[in-house]
Structures are given as C-alpha cells and as structure tokens.
Design a protein around this motif. Sequence first.
Motif, PDB file in Angstrom:
ATOM      1  N   TYR A  81       0.846  -1.179   0.000  1.00  0.00           N
ATOM      2  CA  TYR A  81       0.000   0.000   0.000  1.00  0.00           C
ATOM      3  C   TYR A  81       0.891   1.241   0.000  1.00  0.00           C
ATOM      4  O   TYR A  81       1.679   1.462   0.916  1.00  0.00           O
ATOM      5  N   ALA A  82       0.766   2.045  -1.049  1.00  0.00           N
ATOM      6  CA  ALA A  82       1.714   3.139  -1.278  1.00  0.00           C
ATOM      7  C   ALA A  82       1.696   4.202  -0.184  1.00  0.00           C
ATOM      8  O   ALA A  82       2.737   4.692   0.244  1.00  0.00           O
ATOM      9  N   LYS A  83       0.498   4.545   0.291  1.00  0.00           N
ATOM     10  CA  LYS A  83       0.383   5.674   1.218  1.00  0.00           C
ATOM     11  C   LYS A  83       0.704   5.299   2.656  1.00  0.00           C
ATOM     12  O   LYS A  83      -0.058   5.567   3.577  1.00  0.00           O
ATOM     13  N   VAL A  84       1.836   4.652   2.839  1.00  0.00           N
ATOM     14  CA  VAL A  84       2.260   4.281   4.183  1.00  0.00           C
ATOM     15  C   VAL A  84       3.645   4.870   4.381  1.00  0.00           C
ATOM     16  O   VAL A  84       4.504   4.762   3.510  1.00  0.00           O
ATOM     17  N   SER A  85       3.841   5.515   5.530  1.00  0.00           N
ATOM     18  CA  SER A  85       5.132   6.168   5.771  1.00  0.00           C
ATOM     19  C   SER A  85       6.246   5.141   5.917  1.00  0.00           C
ATOM     20  O   SER A  85       5.995   3.966   6.179  1.00  0.00           O
ATOM     21  N   LYS A  86       7.461   5.600   5.754  1.00  0.00           N
ATOM     22  CA  LYS A  86       8.629   4.722   5.883  1.00  0.00           C
ATOM     23  C   LYS A  86       8.678   4.080   7.263  1.00  0.00           C
ATOM     24  O   LYS A  86       8.988   2.897   7.403  1.00  0.00           O
ATOM     25  N   THR A  87       8.376   4.881   8.282  1.00  0.00           N
ATOM     26  CA  THR A  87       8.396   4.378   9.666  1.00  0.00           C
ATOM     27  C   THR A  87       7.365   3.262   9.832  1.00  0.00           C
ATOM     28  O   THR A  87       7.656   2.218  10.405  1.00  0.00           O
ATOM     29  N   GLU A  88       6.164   3.504   9.301  1.00  0.00           N
ATOM     30  CA  GLU A  88       5.102   2.493   9.386  1.00  0.00           C
ATOM     31  C   GLU A  88       5.521   1.211   8.668  1.00  0.00           C
ATOM     32  O   GLU A  88       5.285   0.107   9.151  1.00  0.00           O
ATOM     33  N   ARG A  89       6.135   1.403   7.502  1.00  0.00           N
ATOM     34  CA  ARG A  89       6.541   0.257   6.697  1.00  0.00           C
ATOM     35  C   ARG A  89       7.590  -0.587   7.443  1.00  0.00           C
ATOM     36  O   ARG A  89       7.546  -1.806   7.440  1.00  0.00           O
ATOM     37  N   ALA A  90       8.509   0.123   8.103  1.00  0.00           N
ATOM     38  CA  ALA A  90       9.562  -0.582   8.842  1.00  0.00           C
ATOM     39  C   ALA A  90       8.965  -1.347  10.015  1.00  0.00           C
ATOM     40  O   ALA A  90       9.322  -2.494  10.293  1.00  0.00           O
ATOM     41  N   LYS A  91       8.007  -0.704  10.683  1.00  0.00           N
ATOM     42  CA  LYS A  91       7.331  -1.354  11.810  1.00  0.00           C
ATOM     43  C   LYS A  91       6.606  -2.609  11.333  1.00  0.00           C
ATOM     44  O   LYS A  91       6.655  -3.662  11.956  1.00  0.00           O
ATOM     45  N   TRP A  92       5.940  -2.447  10.198  1.00  0.00           N
ATOM     46  CA  TRP A  92       5.226  -3.566   9.581  1.00  0.00           C
ATOM     47  C   TRP A  92       6.205  -4.714   9.300  1.00  0.00           C
ATOM     48  O   TRP A  92       5.958  -5.853   9.671  1.00  0.00           O
ATOM     49  N   GLY A  93       7.333  -4.369   8.680  1.00  0.00           N
ATOM     50  CA  GLY A  93       8.331  -5.374   8.324  1.00  0.00           C
ATOM     51  C   GLY A  93       8.827  -6.137   9.533  1.00  0.00           C
ATOM     52  O   GLY A  93       8.930  -7.369   9.508  1.00  0.00           O
ATOM     53  N   ASN A  94       9.109  -5.407  10.606  1.00  0.00           N
ATOM     54  CA  ASN A  94       9.599  -6.043  11.829  1.00  0.00           C
ATOM     55  C   ASN A  94       8.584  -6.996  12.408  1.00  0.00           C
ATOM     56  O   ASN A  94       8.905  -8.116  12.807  1.00  0.00           O
ATOM     57  N   TYR A  99       7.036 -12.474  13.463  1.00  0.00           N
ATOM     58  CA  TYR A  99       5.990 -13.499  13.533  1.00  0.00           C
ATOM     59  C   TYR A  99       6.310 -14.681  12.612  1.00  0.00           C
ATOM     60  O   TYR A  99       6.312 -15.836  13.041  1.00  0.00           O
ATOM     61  N   LEU A 100       6.591 -14.399  11.353  1.00  0.00           N
ATOM     62  CA  LEU A 100       6.747 -15.480  10.375  1.00  0.00           C
ATOM     63  C   LEU A 100       7.977 -16.346  10.627  1.00  0.00           C
ATOM     64  O   LEU A 100       7.964 -17.544  10.375  1.00  0.00           O
ATOM     65  N   THR A 101       9.039 -15.723  11.138  1.00  0.00           N
ATOM     66  CA  THR A 101      10.274 -16.500  11.288  1.00  0.00           C
ATOM     67  C   THR A 101      10.417 -17.117  12.678  1.00  0.00           C
ATOM     68  O   THR A 101      11.203 -18.030  12.858  1.00  0.00           O
ATOM     69  N   GLY A 102       9.647 -16.610  13.646  1.00  0.00           N
ATOM     70  CA  GLY A 102       9.902 -17.080  15.011  1.00  0.00           C
ATOM     71  C   GLY A 102       8.745 -17.783  15.692  1.00  0.00           C
ATOM     72  O   GLY A 102       8.831 -18.129  16.864  1.00  0.00           O
ATOM     73  N   ARG A 103       7.686 -18.029  14.969  1.00  0.00           N
ATOM     74  CA  ARG A 103       6.488 -18.539  15.612  1.00  0.00           C
ATOM     75  C   ARG A 103       6.365 -20.044  15.442  1.00  0.00           C
ATOM     76  O   ARG A 103       6.050 -20.536  14.358  1.00  0.00           O
ATOM     77  N   HIS A 104       6.569 -20.743  16.507  1.00  0.00           N
ATOM     78  CA  HIS A 104       6.555 -22.197  16.448  1.00  0.00           C
ATOM     79  C   HIS A 104       5.185 -22.741  16.018  1.00  0.00           C
ATOM     80  O   HIS A 104       5.085 -23.741  15.308  1.00  0.00           O
ATOM     81  N   GLU A 105       4.114 -22.078  16.445  1.00  0.00           N
ATOM     82  CA  GLU A 105       2.756 -22.548  16.140  1.00  0.00           C
ATOM     83  C   GLU A 105       2.387 -22.396  14.667  1.00  0.00           C
ATOM     84  O   GLU A 105       1.419 -22.987  14.205  1.00  0.00           O
TER      85      GLU A 105
END
Length: 200
Positions: A81-94, A99-105
């Motif tokens: 989604y284009a209208k997302v700030s860089k900070t938001e995008r980084a938060k999203w990425g983290n 979640y995807l790499t560390g979630r055993h369930e």
Amino acid sequence: MKIKSAEIVISAVSKAQYPENSLPEIALAGRSNVGKSSFINKMLNRKNLARTSSKPGKTQTLNFYLINEAFYFVDVPGYGYAKVSKTERAKWGNMIETYLTGRHELKSVILIVDLRHPPTNDDVLMYQFLKHYSIPVIVIATKADKIPRGKWEKHAKVVKEKLAIEKEDPVIIFSSETGVGKEEVWQVIGKWINDNESKK
Ligand SMILES: Nc1nc2c(ncn2[C@@H]2O[C@H](COP(=O)(O)OP(=O)(O)O)[C@@H](O)[C@H]2O)c(=O)[nH]1
Ligand SMILES: [Mg+2]
C-alpha cells in the motif's frame, strides 16, 4: 469442514499478546486489498467476522481468529500500500518478520494473490521469503469470479510462472463471491490442523 465456532480473540501489536495455548496457526498474507478478509469470511461462513474494506492499508495488527477451539487463522497486515510512511513500513516489516520467522505454532502460510493479474513484485518477494525460511506455502488465486472460467487455467499459469512456484506448493483458484475452491482449501489445510471435523 464444519465451522462450529469462529471468533477473533486478539488484534495483536506485539509478541506478548500472541495466544499462548499452542494451537496450530495458519497465517494469511497478501497485498492489501487483495481479498484476505473476504477469504477468511468465506472460509468461515461469516459475513463480517473479518472486516473488509475498499480502503486499503488499514489493518496494522496481527488478527488471531480462533476456529472450532482447535486452530487459528492469523490475518497479517497487507503489503504494497503506497500511502504508508517509511516508519510504518519498517514497523510492519519487523512485526511480520518476527511473527513469520519465530512462531513455532505457525504451520503454513496462505499467500493470496489476484487471479486476474500477474503477481506483483511484492508477491514474489513474499513467496521467496517464505521459501527461504522453509515455511510451507499455499497460494490462493482469488477473485476468480471476475474472469471467465475458460481463462482460469491460463491466468493460473501466469501466477505460477511469475512466482516461479515450486511443485510442492499448491495453487488454488478461489472466489469469495462464489465459494469456488473452498473445499479444496480446507482439504489442503486439513493436514496442518488438529481438528477432527476437518477430516470429515
Ligand atoms: N468479486 C470479488 N470481489 C472480491 C473478492 N474478494 C475480495 N473482493 C473485494 O475486494 C475488496 C477488498 O477485499 P478485502 O477482503 O477487504 O481485502 P484485504 O485488504 O486483503 O483484506 C472488497 O471490496 C471485496 O469485496 C472476490 O473473490 N471476488
Ligand atoms: Mg483485510
């Protein structure tokens, strides 16, 4: 599969809020507005459990839906989604990466793409990311109702080619309007969830 119960249990913003009962989780990933919420609602026979919207980029939480007290669907915020700030995008990425790499369930990720168009570069990146971490992927090509049935296979081929799909990964043609593909999806995810109803 018979849905006996389905409820949202938490919209999590941090790891501390993830459920702690160790039930298997199936996550939903995809571009924002691709039809993730509609997919969840259709799969669970609910009109409005997952909120759908024509305004993309809204959900910035991990939404855990508990189904039949046996497993979770986890709605991951959409990307692209284009209208997302860089900070938001980084938060999203983290958040997503944690979640995807560390979630055993987490048993499998359903990657939702639009059957009408070739997957975007972000779709390709997400697919490669999941493959890199050896997370089982199921690709759902949705909005099939928007193109004639005679063209489905041709479009599905484009999806597979652009993603460079590996042969163990299913690609299922789907529509949240008509429900086409729904039983096939339950069949494929049945093996990841410990729910006796899903085996019927
Ligand atoms: N025709 C059709 N429209 C769909 C389908 N899935 C989603 N939509 C529409 O696409 C828009 C975005 O859907 P939504 O589920 O909110 O996408 P999300 O952002 O990925 O959760 C909404 O207007 C939906 O009604 C589908 O299978 N067929
Ligand atoms: Mg949504």
